[in-house]
Design an enzyme around this catalytic site. Sequence first.
Site, PDB file in Angstrom:
ATOM      1  N   GLU A 173       0.855  -1.194   0.000  1.00  0.00           N
ATOM      2  CA  GLU A 173       0.000   0.000   0.000  1.00  0.00           C
ATOM      3  C   GLU A 173       0.888   1.239   0.000  1.00  0.00           C
ATOM      4  O   GLU A 173       1.797   1.350   0.820  1.00  0.00           O
ATOM      5  CB  GLU A 173      -0.933  -0.031   1.218  1.00  0.00           C
ATOM      6  CG  GLU A 173      -1.885   1.155   1.243  1.00  0.00           C
ATOM      7  CD  GLU A 173      -3.114   0.926   2.115  1.00  0.00           C
ATOM      8  OE1 GLU A 173      -3.546  -0.231   2.253  1.00  0.00           O
ATOM      9  OE2 GLU A 173      -3.634   1.912   2.660  1.00  0.00           O
ATOM     10  N   ARG A 174       0.599   2.158  -0.930  1.00  0.00           N
ATOM     11  CA  ARG A 174       1.429   3.354  -1.102  1.00  0.00           C
ATOM     12  C   ARG A 174       2.881   2.982  -1.353  1.00  0.00           C
ATOM     13  O   ARG A 174       3.789   3.726  -0.956  1.00  0.00           O
ATOM     14  CB  ARG A 174       1.312   4.299   0.100  1.00  0.00           C
ATOM     15  CG  ARG A 174      -0.099   4.658   0.496  1.00  0.00           C
ATOM     16  CD  ARG A 174      -0.890   5.223  -0.644  1.00  0.00           C
ATOM     17  NE  ARG A 174      -2.273   5.536  -0.258  1.00  0.00           N
ATOM     18  CZ  ARG A 174      -3.195   5.899  -1.136  1.00  0.00           C
ATOM     19  NH1 ARG A 174      -2.926   5.963  -2.433  1.00  0.00           N
ATOM     20  NH2 ARG A 174      -4.409   6.172  -0.740  1.00  0.00           N
ATOM     21  N   LYS A 295      -3.689   0.322  13.900  1.00  0.00           N
ATOM     22  CA  LYS A 295      -4.518   1.413  13.355  1.00  0.00           C
ATOM     23  C   LYS A 295      -5.949   1.053  13.719  1.00  0.00           C
ATOM     24  O   LYS A 295      -6.519   0.116  13.144  1.00  0.00           O
ATOM     25  CB  LYS A 295      -4.312   1.474  11.840  1.00  0.00           C
ATOM     26  CG  LYS A 295      -5.171   2.498  11.115  1.00  0.00           C
ATOM     27  CD  LYS A 295      -4.823   2.536   9.616  1.00  0.00           C
ATOM     28  CE  LYS A 295      -5.682   3.543   8.863  1.00  0.00           C
ATOM     29  NZ  LYS A 295      -5.305   3.619   7.421  1.00  0.00           N
ATOM     30  N   GLU A 299     -10.178   5.167   9.341  1.00  0.00           N
ATOM     31  CA  GLU A 299     -10.381   4.815   7.935  1.00  0.00           C
ATOM     32  C   GLU A 299     -10.967   3.415   7.771  1.00  0.00           C
ATOM     33  O   GLU A 299     -10.550   2.650   6.908  1.00  0.00           O
ATOM     34  CB  GLU A 299      -9.073   4.955   7.147  1.00  0.00           C
ATOM     35  CG  GLU A 299      -8.580   6.401   7.110  1.00  0.00           C
ATOM     36  CD  GLU A 299      -7.325   6.618   6.266  1.00  0.00           C
ATOM     37  OE1 GLU A 299      -6.608   5.634   6.026  1.00  0.00           O
ATOM     38  OE2 GLU A 299      -7.077   7.759   5.869  1.00  0.00           O
ATOM     39  N   ASP A 378      -2.036  14.514   6.788  1.00  0.00           N
ATOM     40  CA  ASP A 378      -1.590  13.196   6.331  1.00  0.00           C
ATOM     41  C   ASP A 378      -0.379  13.296   5.413  1.00  0.00           C
ATOM     42  O   ASP A 378      -0.516  13.166   4.210  1.00  0.00           O
ATOM     43  CB  ASP A 378      -2.742  12.486   5.604  1.00  0.00           C
ATOM     44  CG  ASP A 378      -2.401  11.048   5.244  1.00  0.00           C
ATOM     45  OD1 ASP A 378      -1.427  10.516   5.794  1.00  0.00           O
ATOM     46  OD2 ASP A 378      -3.115  10.465   4.413  1.00  0.00           O
ATOM     47  N   GLU A 400       5.776   9.868  13.529  1.00  0.00           N
ATOM     48  CA  GLU A 400       5.741   9.041  12.329  1.00  0.00           C
ATOM     49  C   GLU A 400       6.005   9.892  11.087  1.00  0.00           C
ATOM     50  O   GLU A 400       5.329  10.893  10.847  1.00  0.00           O
ATOM     51  CB  GLU A 400       4.368   8.355  12.210  1.00  0.00           C
ATOM     52  CG  GLU A 400       4.268   7.400  11.033  1.00  0.00           C
ATOM     53  CD  GLU A 400       2.948   6.620  10.994  1.00  0.00           C
ATOM     54  OE1 GLU A 400       2.223   6.623  12.017  1.00  0.00           O
ATOM     55  OE2 GLU A 400       2.661   6.013   9.946  1.00  0.00           O
ATOM     56  N   GLU A 406       4.322   9.019  -0.813  1.00  0.00           N
ATOM     57  CA  GLU A 406       2.915   9.012  -1.229  1.00  0.00           C
ATOM     58  C   GLU A 406       2.487  10.345  -1.848  1.00  0.00           C
ATOM     59  O   GLU A 406       2.013  10.391  -2.976  1.00  0.00           O
ATOM     60  CB  GLU A 406       2.024   8.680  -0.034  1.00  0.00           C
ATOM     61  CG  GLU A 406       0.537   8.712  -0.373  1.00  0.00           C
ATOM     62  CD  GLU A 406      -0.349   8.301   0.804  1.00  0.00           C
ATOM     63  OE1 GLU A 406       0.193   7.969   1.876  1.00  0.00           O
ATOM     64  OE2 GLU A 406      -1.579   8.320   0.639  1.00  0.00           O
TER      65      GLU A 406
END
Lengths: 688, 688
Positions: A173-174, A295, A299, A378, A400, A406
Amino acid sequence: MTGVHPMWLPDEAFRALGSRRVLVAVGPDAGPVAGTVVAEVAAATARFGGHLVTAPVSVDEVLASDVVLAILGSGGQVGAEPAVQAALEGGFVLGADAPMRSGAFTVERQDGTTVVVAADAAGLLYGLHALVRRGEDAFSGSHQVVRDQPVNGIRMLDHWDNMTVHPVMGQVERGYAGGSIFYTDGRVRDDLSRVARYARLLGSVGIDAVGLNNVNVHATEARLLTDHLDDVARLADVFRPHGIRVFLSASFAAPLTVGGLPTADPLDPAVQDWWASAVRRVYETVPDFGGFVVKADSEGQPGPFAYGRDHADGANLLARALAPFGGTVFWRAFVYDHHQDWRDRSTDRARAAHDHFTPLDGRFDDNVVLQVKYGPMDFQTREPVSPVIAGMPRTRLAVELQVTQEYTGQQQHAVYLGPQWEQILAFRLAEDGRTVGDVAAGLPEGRPAGLVAVSNVGTDEFWTGHPLAQANLYAFARLAWGAHDPLAILDEWAGLTFGDDPAVRAAVHAVLDDSWRTYERYTAPLGVGFMVRPGHHYGPDVDGYEYTAWGTYHFADRDGIGVDRTRATGTGFTGQYAAPWRDVYESVETCPDELLLFFHHVPYTHVLHSGSTVVQHIYDTHADGYDEVVRMASAWEQVRGRVPDALFDRVTQRLAEQERSAREWRDQLRSAFFRRSGIPDATGRTIY
Amino acid sequence: MTGVHPMWLPDEAFRALGSRRVLVAVGPDAGPVAGTVVAEVAAATARFGGHLVTAPVSVDEVLASDVVLAILGSGGQVGAEPAVQAALEGGFVLGADAPMRSGAFTVERQDGTTVVVAADAAGLLYGLHALVRRGEDAFSGSHQVVRDQPVNGIRMLDHWDNMTVHPVMGQVERGYAGGSIFYTDGRVRDDLSRVARYARLLGSVGIDAVGLNNVNVHATEARLLTDHLDDVARLADVFRPHGIRVFLSASFAAPLTVGGLPTADPLDPAVQDWWASAVRRVYETVPDFGGFVVKADSEGQPGPFAYGRDHADGANLLARALAPFGGTVFWRAFVYDHHQDWRDRSTDRARAAHDHFTPLDGRFDDNVVLQVKYGPMDFQTREPVSPVIAGMPRTRLAVELQVTQEYTGQQQHAVYLGPQWEQILAFRLAEDGRTVGDVAAGLPEGRPAGLVAVSNVGTDEFWTGHPLAQANLYAFARLAWGAHDPLAILDEWAGLTFGDDPAVRAAVHAVLDDSWRTYERYTAPLGVGFMVRPGHHYGPDVDGYEYTAWGTYHFADRDGIGVDRTRATGTGFTGQYAAPWRDVYESVETCPDELLLFFHHVPYTHVLHSGSTVVQHIYDTHADGYDEVVRMASAWEQVRGRVPDALFDRVTQRLAEQERSAREWRDQLRSAFFRRSGIPDATGRTIY
């Protein structure tokens, strides 16, 4: 494995060490990391004609060595003890004036012998690579002393890798560098030799933790925790000799989806028992397992909200299962309403993490680390620092970062993120002068955690798609260790990767030094983010996220642009900051230009501190940014024939795409804001 | 197969026929289509207590029947001959005053007997279903005569089905009803019983040709022509009894990619030989194979341009391979530059098909049909009719419609397209009064072709996702046959599908009658198209296609909107039309409101023929369109309990999604145009 690029550890980097007589005094039972040190020296000396001595030796033999690598202390290093004592007697070993933290090491040179002494095997490994990085300089002059230890205990890379190829998000992902190096066809690869190379690279720059799977945990990956523990153990075995512990991203719903329980309520004893049992089984298989990355309620991922519980309840549930074994939970603070109604201007995504988490400060267990994205949105090219970082003094906070590009060019664009990260880490959060980096490190008297980042590697032959994106991986590790100067880090990386050719170093600097700001110029004016194509996030789309549920707006109309986040007339987000920022950001008079539109809605004719208007700034920076990309491509052209052809060609192709894309950004944004504002470019450049 | 909806052929629709004494006089060797007629009558009479007579019978027996179904003529229908003669003697069979075209039939009623006589088996099948559609009315009164024959010889449905699931486009490209009914896991399904149901449904409304695979031919599907011919034959076997021939979409590059030749140049003898051999093998396996559908030099598909050849060279290559076997090439005219630079206002995608193809008029072989999308762009909710249709008198032209609702709500929105299609077909192309439908049919003295459409079915239990989207499939077939009145067609469909409940018919009309114009109101004002999310094409995105390479722009700025396609000051597209349209469209004074922005760029304050301004029209229609959707949902609510629950619930869910989506369209477009224009809504309704 043929043809995989060595990144910053080409054989040649070991010439200075490998051509010498090297004594490694660690003893036969010093463990796998010490074994790695021995193996590195053995390989280097075999290749370059030097000599490795590891058996118990006399003082004469010690003094006859060009290099001594030794672990300080007596426990377990019986064979090494005389050599270390000798070294101490030689006077060039740091006195035991303070207990050394794990990962610390000292390099000193006197009377023709270079000595590296460390408190433990990891420190020795880091000292070895510090020596390698210095090349011949480590063996010349005298009385050079390096005492080095990591500022952050946690120096972690998360991997958003899926075991299977997700229909929308792909395998990583990404990820912009091919498939996962860990997984293929729904399971851990049989051949982990590439993972071993990766572990060696990470260990060489001090990374000490990796998350093995995507934080969006799909069904297959949820079973890493249960059905596939043997495979997790195989990965742990590969990382362990490089001083790296492995973590799993866990699904908060695992008791339901994997365990078959009727609930995942963190206060339910059966749920607590399920996690305790699951964790016990993990540690039976992987005794040095690191813990979980979670997480939750974010989302669409499951979390404690479904049971009327909060994030502290959720995090502590897992923490208590891990505590008996020394494990840690990384609980992500990336929580917001991703079903927002764009019509509702009272909801501000930027506020969400602070609103959710600061009331919980003090309620997290000691082995919970709250993992906070550097900004409130983000991973945009430009954001203010997240107010959560200053807002939770009684909580361990890891900051982070995102190494994978991305929103910053997806490894098609050369964007060196070191300067962005250094600016974030050096940001003074409040009037006491404490920085973001201080909070992560727990300095001067906080609760230490560290830095976490999303990795950027894949099965690509250059690991990172864009070969120059390797510099971002390197820079994150060095910044997490404690290095400060992003351009010095870049120089160090270039020297290791490309050797000593000054023309190549000059080209690397010409391409990368200012590349983050260049990217900002042609994509993200004045703190506006998310003007990207929805979904994949590549390329311009001024209104792409404007009327969506993601909370990412700029409200550009025919008169002006920006988000009013003031206390006076806006969403009140400025009030989440400590002084002085709550006031600096509140006023258009004091708000820095680069964040103006993040905090304020202003007319296109508003005059910036720079003297330009908002719309002229948009016109100028987009034109300038494109021109700089042209210059970058021209600088790279100078190294043709000086770096391997395949690498040269790859970078050249990517720069061509960057130029094409930057031209789109330039022309689309200039057109879009001219069409809205009706104000011509004062310079008369073409607007299409 | 349990639970699959019967569409317009529920058992109940056969009650009137099935409860009677039916004589079918076709003879034992009349072929598979005649066999279908016998089987239909057998099943209906068995179910409803009637009686089927098929053996040779006496005149008395004929006269004792309630219904006689017979094929006219002597060839091959030995058993039927006496019956037919008897029928002729009875005076109620149409005289042989003209050779009947395939598919023609006559129904006459006299003295208590209803007689259907056809020229061939297909005609008899269509006559049978005409009888079914009339229900009890077919058996009452007297001297009712229907003489019916299809206006179009080609009544074709293309299926954009992939054998494997494409990573971006799914299994059915632009499909909104589940997977492919033909394929699974990269091959033709073992169980073709659902295909047989589908073939029966299509045959019942006169469809006589189907394209079996996506016009974007991927690697797996390219081998249908070679390696998978047996599977094609299995599909042909299923369609054949319903009067339907199968076609394959072929890749122009097949000689290279499948055949291993070094070229696919249409003038190369080896390429011609390859196609001749390939076609011969197809006909050895499928003797009534229809031919090919080809998308060449379009959106990345290979074509003759690569070899410096034109579309006539390309089409004739395949036509000559097919000609010995009676096959046809459908060559699509959907050719344009999909790598257009949005900065270049001289290129106009609307011009492309006319520019490419009209110079080739007269050069296509007799068995080439040029397949032309109804509008110059791409199946938008509102476009002018393509100028190609009037522009190629020496070429057989099939007009292509899109039953699958790509740009018209994706079978989430109830949008009955019958009125759009009828408006297109009835459009008078030039001053001689010839219509679009005339050109397709080859009337009065042109070269006949017909209508083609992209189907909307999939593995969904209701076939079409939205149950009411079945009406579009039905309406296409009936219009292709020659029916004219879209609301009468809808009524016919509703009666067959739901039975005679007047409340249900009223609700169906209330939901669907004006639904196309309603959809236009909330999505596509004044001829602007493509304000959709790029890629998937669902939901609003005003600038989504504005700065792309697809040639789909509206140029909305703070002052106005629309594309200047005039000869005077624009792209000159109006010049591709014959009189009067070249002048009607050229002037803002005469251009119809609904196409104003397709042809002209005007200020938001421009006053329409309706008396409203452009921007107020946008505000009003988007608000009104949403209100109409609310009314549609309320009308549907009235049929609760009157239709099966599962169908009621599905439609109800879709209407809820339509309402949600229409609200987004309303609010986003109203906001976007207010932000640009700064002009308030004169009615004072909220703009967010």
